[in-house]
Design a protein around this motif. Structure first.
Motif, PDB file in Angstrom:
ATOM      1  N   GLU A   1      -6.350  24.467  12.897  1.00 14.13           N
ATOM      2  CA  GLU A   1      -7.147  25.197  11.733  1.00 14.13           C
ATOM      3  C   GLU A   1      -6.209  24.971  10.389  1.00 14.13           C
ATOM      4  O   GLU A   1      -6.479  25.979   9.639  1.00 14.13           O
ATOM      5  CB  GLU A   1      -7.417  26.533  12.111  1.00 14.13           C
ATOM      6  N   GLY A   2      -5.532  23.967  10.228  1.00 17.91           N
ATOM      7  CA  GLY A   2      -4.905  23.617   9.121  1.00 17.91           C
ATOM      8  C   GLY A   2      -4.079  24.806   8.624  1.00 17.91           C
ATOM      9  O   GLY A   2      -3.374  24.849   7.471  1.00 17.91           O
ATOM     10  N   LEU A   3      -3.455  25.714   9.813  1.00 22.10           N
ATOM     11  CA  LEU A   3      -2.459  26.732   9.322  1.00 22.10           C
ATOM     12  C   LEU A   3      -1.333  27.129  10.264  1.00 22.10           C
ATOM     13  O   LEU A   3      -0.313  27.233   9.899  1.00 22.10           O
ATOM     14  CB  LEU A   3      -3.240  28.250   9.470  1.00 22.10           C
ATOM     15  N   ILE A   4      -1.244  26.528  11.515  1.00 22.86           N
ATOM     16  CA  ILE A   4      -0.332  26.499  12.447  1.00 22.86           C
ATOM     17  C   ILE A   4      -0.096  25.529  13.259  1.00 22.86           C
ATOM     18  O   ILE A   4      -0.913  24.687  13.611  1.00 22.86           O
ATOM     19  CB  ILE A   4      -0.937  27.901  13.560  1.00 22.86           C
ATOM     20  N   LEU A   5       1.132  25.317  13.445  1.00 20.53           N
ATOM     21  CA  LEU A   5       1.615  24.121  14.466  1.00 20.53           C
ATOM     22  C   LEU A   5       1.672  24.629  15.854  1.00 20.53           C
ATOM     23  O   LEU A   5       2.468  25.385  16.039  1.00 20.53           O
ATOM     24  CB  LEU A   5       2.856  23.351  13.901  1.00 20.53           C
ATOM     25  N   LYS A   6       0.706  23.946  16.629  1.00 21.53           N
ATOM     26  CA  LYS A   6       0.778  24.074  18.321  1.00 21.53           C
ATOM     27  C   LYS A   6       1.380  22.776  18.499  1.00 21.53           C
ATOM     28  O   LYS A   6       0.794  21.827  18.503  1.00 21.53           O
ATOM     29  CB  LYS A   6      -0.496  24.547  18.525  1.00 21.53           C
ATOM     30  N   GLU A   7       2.474  22.849  19.233  1.00 17.47           N
ATOM     31  CA  GLU A   7       3.311  21.581  19.605  1.00 17.47           C
ATOM     32  C   GLU A   7       2.363  20.537  20.214  1.00 17.47           C
ATOM     33  O   GLU A   7       2.286  19.484  19.967  1.00 17.47           O
ATOM     34  CB  GLU A   7       4.428  21.937  20.364  1.00 17.47           C
ATOM     35  N   LYS A   8       1.761  21.248  21.363  1.00 15.01           N
ATOM     36  CA  LYS A   8       1.038  20.268  22.105  1.00 15.01           C
ATOM     37  C   LYS A   8      -0.290  19.572  21.413  1.00 15.01           C
ATOM     38  O   LYS A   8      -0.328  18.541  21.436  1.00 15.01           O
ATOM     39  CB  LYS A   8       0.305  21.269  23.347  1.00 15.01           C
ATOM     40  N   ASP A   9      -0.978  20.318  20.712  1.00 17.93           N
ATOM     41  CA  ASP A   9      -1.996  19.632  19.857  1.00 17.93           C
ATOM     42  C   ASP A   9      -1.120  18.912  18.584  1.00 17.93           C
ATOM     43  O   ASP A   9      -1.775  17.799  18.534  1.00 17.93           O
ATOM     44  CB  ASP A   9      -2.738  20.834  18.809  1.00 17.93           C
ATOM     45  N   PHE A  10      -0.200  19.057  18.130  1.00 19.39           N
ATOM     46  CA  PHE A  10       0.499  18.472  17.044  1.00 19.39           C
ATOM     47  C   PHE A  10       0.726  16.870  17.793  1.00 19.39           C
ATOM     48  O   PHE A  10       0.652  15.993  17.242  1.00 19.39           O
ATOM     49  CB  PHE A  10       1.700  19.031  16.775  1.00 19.39           C
ATOM     50  N   ARG A  11       1.453  17.105  19.043  1.00 20.14           N
ATOM     51  CA  ARG A  11       1.937  16.017  19.791  1.00 20.14           C
ATOM     52  C   ARG A  11       0.890  15.076  19.875  1.00 20.14           C
ATOM     53  O   ARG A  11       0.863  13.600  19.981  1.00 20.14           O
ATOM     54  CB  ARG A  11       2.748  16.239  20.963  1.00 20.14           C
ATOM     55  N   GLU A  12      -0.451  15.453  20.464  1.00 12.98           N
ATOM     56  CA  GLU A  12      -1.505  14.815  20.810  1.00 12.98           C
ATOM     57  C   GLU A  12      -2.124  14.000  19.327  1.00 12.98           C
ATOM     58  O   GLU A  12      -2.625  12.941  19.364  1.00 12.98           O
ATOM     59  CB  GLU A  12      -2.814  15.808  21.327  1.00 12.98           C
ATOM     60  N   LYS A  13      -2.049  14.862  18.226  1.00 13.73           N
ATOM     61  CA  LYS A  13      -2.610  14.208  17.015  1.00 13.73           C
ATOM     62  C   LYS A  13      -1.682  13.122  16.885  1.00 13.73           C
ATOM     63  O   LYS A  13      -2.236  11.912  16.287  1.00 13.73           O
ATOM     64  CB  LYS A  13      -2.744  15.035  15.972  1.00 13.73           C
TER      65      LYS A  13
ATOM     66  N   ILE B   1       4.903  11.601   3.360  1.00 19.77           N
ATOM     67  CA  ILE B   1       4.335  12.776   4.044  1.00 19.77           C
ATOM     68  C   ILE B   1       4.557  14.093   3.173  1.00 19.77           C
ATOM     69  O   ILE B   1       5.533  14.296   2.665  1.00 19.77           O
ATOM     70  CB  ILE B   1       5.302  12.740   5.335  1.00 19.77           C
ATOM     71  N   TYR B   2       3.403  14.714   3.376  1.00 19.82           N
ATOM     72  CA  TYR B   2       3.445  16.081   2.464  1.00 19.82           C
ATOM     73  C   TYR B   2       2.733  17.061   3.230  1.00 19.82           C
ATOM     74  O   TYR B   2       2.026  17.081   4.272  1.00 19.82           O
ATOM     75  CB  TYR B   2       2.857  15.902   0.875  1.00 19.82           C
ATOM     76  N   ASN B   3       2.691  18.255   2.747  1.00 20.11           N
ATOM     77  CA  ASN B   3       2.352  19.830   3.408  1.00 20.11           C
ATOM     78  C   ASN B   3       1.567  20.211   2.197  1.00 20.11           C
ATOM     79  O   ASN B   3       1.968  20.949   1.539  1.00 20.11           O
ATOM     80  CB  ASN B   3       3.324  20.318   4.091  1.00 20.11           C
ATOM     81  N   SER B   4       0.182  20.053   2.347  1.00 21.53           N
ATOM     82  CA  SER B   4      -0.624  21.000   1.093  1.00 21.53           C
ATOM     83  C   SER B   4      -0.926  22.436   1.886  1.00 21.53           C
ATOM     84  O   SER B   4      -1.651  23.160   1.474  1.00 21.53           O
ATOM     85  CB  SER B   4      -1.791  20.062   0.972  1.00 21.53           C
ATOM     86  N   ALA B   5      -0.670  22.501   3.098  1.00 20.93           N
ATOM     87  CA  ALA B   5      -0.944  23.914   3.986  1.00 20.93           C
ATOM     88  C   ALA B   5       0.201  25.038   3.407  1.00 20.93           C
ATOM     89  O   ALA B   5       1.273  24.500   3.310  1.00 20.93           O
ATOM     90  CB  ALA B   5      -1.171  23.908   5.158  1.00 20.93           C
ATOM     91  N   GLU B   6      -0.101  26.302   3.441  1.00 22.71           N
ATOM     92  CA  GLU B   6       0.765  27.139   3.614  1.00 22.71           C
ATOM     93  C   GLU B   6       1.088  27.715   4.715  1.00 22.71           C
ATOM     94  O   GLU B   6       1.482  28.821   5.195  1.00 22.71           O
ATOM     95  CB  GLU B   6      -0.165  28.620   2.913  1.00 22.71           C
TER      96      GLU B   6
ATOM     97  N   LYS C   1       0.858  -1.210   0.014  1.00 19.92           N
ATOM     98  CA  LYS C   1       0.073  -0.029  -0.094  1.00 19.92           C
ATOM     99  C   LYS C   1       1.064   1.238   0.090  1.00 19.92           C
ATOM    100  O   LYS C   1       2.002   1.148   0.537  1.00 19.92           O
ATOM    101  CB  LYS C   1      -0.912   0.132   1.349  1.00 19.92           C
ATOM    102  N   ARG C   2       0.325   2.235  -0.588  1.00 16.44           N
ATOM    103  CA  ARG C   2       0.896   3.870  -0.666  1.00 16.44           C
ATOM    104  C   ARG C   2       0.148   4.453   0.179  1.00 16.44           C
ATOM    105  O   ARG C   2      -1.087   4.449  -0.243  1.00 16.44           O
ATOM    106  CB  ARG C   2       1.335   4.211  -2.101  1.00 16.44           C
ATOM    107  N   ILE C   3       0.354   5.245   1.144  1.00 19.99           N
ATOM    108  CA  ILE C   3      -0.592   5.999   1.934  1.00 19.99           C
ATOM    109  C   ILE C   3       0.203   7.473   2.246  1.00 19.99           C
ATOM    110  O   ILE C   3       1.376   7.544   2.500  1.00 19.99           O
ATOM    111  CB  ILE C   3      -0.821   5.408   3.412  1.00 19.99           C
ATOM    112  N   GLY C   4      -0.575   8.299   1.904  1.00 13.73           N
ATOM    113  CA  GLY C   4      -0.183   9.603   1.971  1.00 13.73           C
ATOM    114  C   GLY C   4      -0.487  10.333   3.285  1.00 13.73           C
ATOM    115  O   GLY C   4      -1.747  10.257   3.811  1.00 13.73           O
ATOM    116  N   ILE C   5       0.336  11.028   4.109  1.00 12.76           N
ATOM    117  CA  ILE C   5       0.070  11.767   5.241  1.00 12.76           C
ATOM    118  C   ILE C   5       0.126  13.316   4.899  1.00 12.76           C
ATOM    119  O   ILE C   5       1.354  13.967   4.553  1.00 12.76           O
ATOM    120  CB  ILE C   5       0.609  11.401   6.413  1.00 12.76           C
ATOM    121  N   ASP C   6      -0.998  13.995   5.202  1.00 10.35           N
ATOM    122  CA  ASP C   6      -0.697  15.433   4.661  1.00 10.35           C
ATOM    123  C   ASP C   6      -0.776  15.966   6.269  1.00 10.35           C
ATOM    124  O   ASP C   6      -1.402  15.861   6.972  1.00 10.35           O
ATOM    125  CB  ASP C   6      -2.289  15.809   4.110  1.00 10.35           C
TER     126      ASP C   6
END
Length: 169
Positions: free
Chosen positions: A41-53, A69-74, A29-34
């Protein structure tokens, strides 16, 4: 028809060896992670939220898969974010890269070509199959020529009935 008439397979008698590059395409399988899905809100990396996800990821969903792994956000994402996702999944997956699906396929074919044993093609007339049901990156054909040029007698591309000569040694 005469009893002396014999049908000959000139292709089989030519000593031509068919090489199907699609047989080197790794299965899985090929799986992409965005990364956008991990940002506030698809815009800002908040460390605590990011680590939880990241901690909520179930590695079994990625078992034996090839991950890109790719980043489609600005958004600007710090490098440690890639470290966290990779650390979470690396024990379950076959390979993880940063980039597009196409980048993943190029890398997988590169690795397959670098590790393939071409010695059975030494001094042979080789015909690289032109059609395939699998998608093969163009770069794989370039790398294949690099691998084969020093060892084969001649190289052709296409089908036995209509091929394009590439070179003869």
């Amino acid at each position: 028809m005469s009893e002396d008439f014999e049908i000959k397979n000139k292709v089989a008698e030519s000593g031509l060896v068919n090489f199907d590059l699609s047989k080197l395409v790794p299965e899985g399988k090929r799986i992409g992670i965005d990364l956008k899905d991990f940002l506030f809100e698809g815009l800002i990396l908040k460390e605590k939220d990011f680590r939880e996800k990241v901690s909520a990821i179930n590695p079994e969903e990625y078992r034996d898969a090839f991950i890109y792994i790719y980043n489609s956000a600005e958004a600007i994402v710090p490098l440690w974010a890639y470290f966290l996702i990779t650390a979470k999944l690396t024990d379950a997956t076959k390979k993880i890269i940063f980039g597009s699906r196409e980048d993943l396929e190029v890398l997988l074919m590169h690795n397959a070509l670098q590790t393939y044993d071409f010695t059975d093609l030494m001094d042979k007339r080789v015909l690289v199959k032109g059609c395939s049901d699998k998608s093969i990156p163009e770069n794989a054909y370039i790398e294949l020529v690099e691998q084969l040029k020093p060892i084969v007698k001649s190289l052709m591309f296409g089908e036995a009935c209509s091929n394009v000569p590439i070179f003869k040694n």
